[in-house]
Design a protein around this motif. Structure first.
Motif, PDB file in Angstrom:
ATOM      1  N   GLY A 148       0.820  -1.199   0.000  1.00  0.00           N
ATOM      2  CA  GLY A 148       0.000   0.000   0.000  1.00  0.00           C
ATOM      3  C   GLY A 148       0.855   1.250   0.000  1.00  0.00           C
ATOM      4  O   GLY A 148       2.065   1.198  -0.257  1.00  0.00           O
ATOM      5  N   LYS A 149       0.212   2.364   0.323  1.00  0.00           N
ATOM      6  CA  LYS A 149       0.891   3.654   0.258  1.00  0.00           C
ATOM      7  C   LYS A 149       0.505   4.520   1.453  1.00  0.00           C
ATOM      8  O   LYS A 149      -0.567   4.369   2.036  1.00  0.00           O
ATOM      9  CB  LYS A 149       0.518   4.394  -1.036  1.00  0.00           C
ATOM     10  N   ASP A 150       1.402   5.438   1.770  1.00  0.00           N
ATOM     11  CA  ASP A 150       1.148   6.547   2.701  1.00  0.00           C
ATOM     12  C   ASP A 150       0.765   6.103   4.107  1.00  0.00           C
ATOM     13  O   ASP A 150      -0.068   6.737   4.763  1.00  0.00           O
ATOM     14  CB  ASP A 150       0.048   7.469   2.150  1.00  0.00           C
ATOM     15  N   CYS A 151       1.363   5.035   4.597  1.00  0.00           N
ATOM     16  CA  CYS A 151       1.124   4.660   5.992  1.00  0.00           C
ATOM     17  C   CYS A 151       1.611   5.777   6.907  1.00  0.00           C
ATOM     18  O   CYS A 151       2.625   6.419   6.639  1.00  0.00           O
ATOM     19  CB  CYS A 151       1.824   3.349   6.314  1.00  0.00           C
ATOM     20  N   HIS A 152       0.879   6.005   7.976  1.00  0.00           N
ATOM     21  CA  HIS A 152       1.119   7.103   8.924  1.00  0.00           C
ATOM     22  C   HIS A 152       0.785   8.461   8.304  1.00  0.00           C
ATOM     23  O   HIS A 152       1.216   9.490   8.809  1.00  0.00           O
ATOM     24  CB  HIS A 152       2.546   7.096   9.476  1.00  0.00           C
ATOM     25  N   LYS A 153       0.024   8.457   7.217  1.00  0.00           N
ATOM     26  CA  LYS A 153      -0.483   9.690   6.615  1.00  0.00           C
ATOM     27  C   LYS A 153      -2.001   9.570   6.479  1.00  0.00           C
ATOM     28  O   LYS A 153      -2.556   8.464   6.498  1.00  0.00           O
ATOM     29  CB  LYS A 153       0.137   9.931   5.230  1.00  0.00           C
ATOM     30  N   TRP A 154      -2.675  10.698   6.310  1.00  0.00           N
ATOM     31  CA  TRP A 154      -4.140  10.672   6.213  1.00  0.00           C
ATOM     32  C   TRP A 154      -4.636  10.043   4.922  1.00  0.00           C
ATOM     33  O   TRP A 154      -5.813   9.719   4.785  1.00  0.00           O
ATOM     34  CB  TRP A 154      -4.716  12.080   6.379  1.00  0.00           C
ATOM     35  N   THR A 155      -3.724   9.821   3.983  1.00  0.00           N
ATOM     36  CA  THR A 155      -4.073   9.138   2.739  1.00  0.00           C
ATOM     37  C   THR A 155      -3.642   7.668   2.762  1.00  0.00           C
ATOM     38  O   THR A 155      -3.515   7.037   1.700  1.00  0.00           O
ATOM     39  CB  THR A 155      -3.410   9.857   1.551  1.00  0.00           C
ATOM     40  N   GLU A 156      -3.447   7.089   3.939  1.00  0.00           N
ATOM     41  CA  GLU A 156      -3.089   5.674   4.061  1.00  0.00           C
ATOM     42  C   GLU A 156      -4.090   4.816   3.290  1.00  0.00           C
ATOM     43  O   GLU A 156      -5.300   4.977   3.402  1.00  0.00           O
ATOM     44  CB  GLU A 156      -3.082   5.249   5.530  1.00  0.00           C
ATOM     45  N   ARG A 157      -3.552   3.866   2.510  1.00  0.00           N
ATOM     46  CA  ARG A 157      -4.428   3.017   1.708  1.00  0.00           C
ATOM     47  C   ARG A 157      -3.721   1.713   1.370  1.00  0.00           C
ATOM     48  O   ARG A 157      -2.496   1.649   1.262  1.00  0.00           O
ATOM     49  CB  ARG A 157      -4.861   3.734   0.435  1.00  0.00           C
ATOM     50  N   ILE A 158      -4.514   0.676   1.199  1.00  0.00           N
ATOM     51  CA  ILE A 158      -3.993  -0.656   0.886  1.00  0.00           C
ATOM     52  C   ILE A 158      -4.449  -1.048  -0.512  1.00  0.00           C
ATOM     53  O   ILE A 158      -5.598  -0.801  -0.906  1.00  0.00           O
ATOM     54  CB  ILE A 158      -4.464  -1.685   1.945  1.00  0.00           C
ATOM     55  N   TYR A 159      -3.536  -1.619  -1.284  1.00  0.00           N
ATOM     56  CA  TYR A 159      -3.828  -2.056  -2.654  1.00  0.00           C
ATOM     57  C   TYR A 159      -4.409  -3.463  -2.585  1.00  0.00           C
ATOM     58  O   TYR A 159      -3.716  -4.438  -2.279  1.00  0.00           O
ATOM     59  CB  TYR A 159      -2.558  -2.032  -3.489  1.00  0.00           C
ATOM     60  N   MET A 160      -5.706  -3.555  -2.861  1.00  0.00           N
ATOM     61  CA  MET A 160      -6.423  -4.805  -2.613  1.00  0.00           C
ATOM     62  C   MET A 160      -6.111  -5.930  -3.597  1.00  0.00           C
ATOM     63  O   MET A 160      -6.023  -7.098  -3.177  1.00  0.00           O
ATOM     64  CB  MET A 160      -7.925  -4.521  -2.570  1.00  0.00           C
TER      65      MET A 160
END
Length: 554
Positions: free
Chosen positions: A515-527
């Motif tokens: 995923g991307k941007d862990c510890h940021k408000w745009t944290e997201r996981i690529y499913m």
């Protein structure tokens, strides 16, 4: 419902439990995981195989949750540990969207109208990413393990070995969950006759540069030290400023010498740590007056790949000596110029200075204090902990007290270590058993890459801090002793059972959701990868180690 759908639904269910580090939510998400496990038919039949490990004296009642799935005729010993953390960082970074941070569906709706970075906006529009605090770091990874365990438990006879799951709190700060679970892992090893072949963590992996889609597999964990420097200078009135010795200048010079300096990077087999970074620098003067500060402190984040702590301590003491010398000679040169300008008679300001390790300071204090120094240190530690002091400040208070006992007046720097300490480990190619495991993981990864079309690359060190650090320790006995001897209040502040960890010696790898941007408000996981292909990768690994000639496919 497909496995993909199950994992997504469980990820959203876990995200919906706000489990911010240091809150009661960590207990709540442990309850949710325990409930999920106990609803699985296998564990209904074997309720004793779902276990909890409460944190010692924890006012929030936080705990780790473990589950043992025994395969075959239940006499096999080979065991794979699947572990993950259940806490998250806070949600202040979400701003006005913080109330939606734990609701994946509602958050996605609000993000559609938010001022998103372009990359995040494209990912949101794709429908392939699940946004939410903890979705990637790392409740998606926990959900993958839980759903796989549920499916595999339907046919445990297909396994020629065991799966042990462990879900731990307090990873984002002190790693207390995994640390306090180590004795239970050792007890299970003895009582159940387990042989730990491999530990797989599912902590997040992410792009290393823009456009990177590589799926990294990490065969070890970066280590972390927190070196602190307590600086004793000499106070003076500002009207006689050259009569003092500035601890602030020494702290600044230490920062100049150490902070982001590649000379302090540690490398192993071509992989290098980031250099140390200053985390806090302050003088210890409590209020305003026209007296210059007498003492100061500074501490750093210090990543480690392979260097022994005894060598690191020597490097840090050398840096402290350079800082003292630089400040001393610079002050003398400035005083000389001032005397020339003011028409005063110059006299050298050069004087003796000193660098001590905490162990050296302790030995000096023991000779002065006589018997009972350890009891004195314990009292100081207990008082500071009861007062709710930051753990690093508790260690600092001990050093200050010992300096006072010794009557330290000469400009001095004391070098010591403080919380937290994360051991480093990797699968070393020069160790035959570890080289064999590395080769096995490499073959499994290559097969998975060929079948899935993914680009998979093995790296030796997970670059973020991880619970995997505590399952295998590469520090030698001298380094372990040096840490304990130079860590004020170690037994009360951070009593990592290092001997237990070294005895377990579990090869610890990280596969990870992507995923991307862990510890940021745009944290997201690529499913598509995390919920679709990653389970296949893990199943392939389980089949290699525990499947024999029968498939483990659920």
């Amino acid at each position: 419902m497909t496995m993909f759908e199950e994992i997504r639904a469980l990820t959203e269910r876990l995200v919906a439990v706000p489990s911010v580090n240091g809150t009661a939510g960590e207990r709540a998400v442990a309850d949710e995981i325990e409930a999920y496990l106990r609803a699985i038919p296998y564990f209904k039949a074997h309720p004793e195989r779902v276990m909890t490990q409460p944190l010692k004296d924890d006012p929030l009642g936080r705990r780790s949750v473990l589950a043992l799935l025994k395969g075959g005729d239940e006499k096999q010993t080979d065991t794979i540990l699947l572990h993950g953390h259940i806490d998250t960082v806070d949600v202040d970074d979400y701003g006005k969207l913080r109330q939606y941070a734990f609701d994946c569906a509602a958050l996605a709706e609000r993000l559609a109208d938010a001022d998103l970075p372009e990359d995040a906006r494209r990912d949101l529009a794709s429908g392939d990413y699940l946004f939410g605090r903890g979705a990637c770091d790392m409740k998606g990874g926990d959900a993958v393990f839980l759903v796989l365990a549920k499916h595999l438990s339907a046919h445990p006879e297909r396994l020629r070995g065991n799966l042990l799951l462990s879900f731990n709190p307090v990873e984002e700060t002190l790693h207390q969950g995994i640390i306090e679970t180590l004795p239970l892992l050792e007890r299970l090893r003895v009582e159940e006759g387990l042989t730990y072949r491999l530990a797989i963590n599912n902590d997040f992996i992410c792009p290393m540069y823009a456009g990177d889609t590589t799926r990294y597999v990490y065969t070890g964990a970066v280590g972390k030290l927190l070196p602190m420097f307590y600086i004793v200078g000499r106070e003076t009135h500002v009207a006689q400023c050259f009569e003092g010795f500035s601890p602030d200048l020494v702290a600044a010079e230490l920062t100049h010498i150490i902070d982001r300096n590649p000379d302090f990077c540690d490398g192993y087999n071509g992989e290098y740590t980031l250099p140390p970074t200053v985390l806090k620098m302050q003088d210890l003067k409590p209020c305003y007056n026209v007296q210059t500060p007498r003492t100061a402190c500074v501490y750093f984040n210090y990543f480690v790949h392979n260097r022994q702590l005894t060598d690191i301590l020597a490097m840090l003491k050398n840096a402290a000596a350079r800082a003292l010398d630089n400040v001393l000679h610079d002050a003398d040169a400035r005083y000389r110029r001032y005397c020339e300008v003011a028409g005063l008679k110059y006299a050298s300001l050069l004087e003796p200075v000193r660098v001590l390790s905490y162990r050296e300071l302790y030995e000096r204090a023991r000779r002065v204090y006589g018997g009972g120094l350890d009891e004195h240190i314990d009292r100081l530690t207990d008082e500071s902990m009861r007062a709710g002091d930051d753990m690093r400040m508790t260690s600092l208070h001990i050093v200050q007290s010992l300096c006072d006992l010794c009557g330290v007046k000469t400009p001095t720097v004391v070098v010591f270590f403080a919380t937290p300490f994360c051991p480093h480990n990797t699968l070393k190619k020069e160790a035959p058993d570890e080289a064999r495991v590395y080769g096995e993981i490499a073959r499994i990864a290559a097969e998975f890459a060929a079948e899935s079309g993914e680009t998979v690359k093995l790296q030796q060190f997970f670059p973020s801090l991880t619970d995997s650090s505590y399952l295998k320790i590469d520090d030698d006995a001298d380094s372990v002793a040096a840490l304990q001897q130079n860590f004020p209040g170690y037994q009360k502040l951070y009593p990592v059972p290092l001997e237990t960890a070294k005895a377990l010696n579990i090869p610890a790898v990280n596969y990870g959701v992507w995923g991307k941007d862990c510890h940021k408000w745009t944290e997201r996981i690529y499913m598509p990868y995390s919920f679709g292909k990653l389970p296949e990768f893990i199943l392939k690994t389980i089949e290699f180690y525990l499947g024999g000639n029968e498939t483990c496919q659920p």
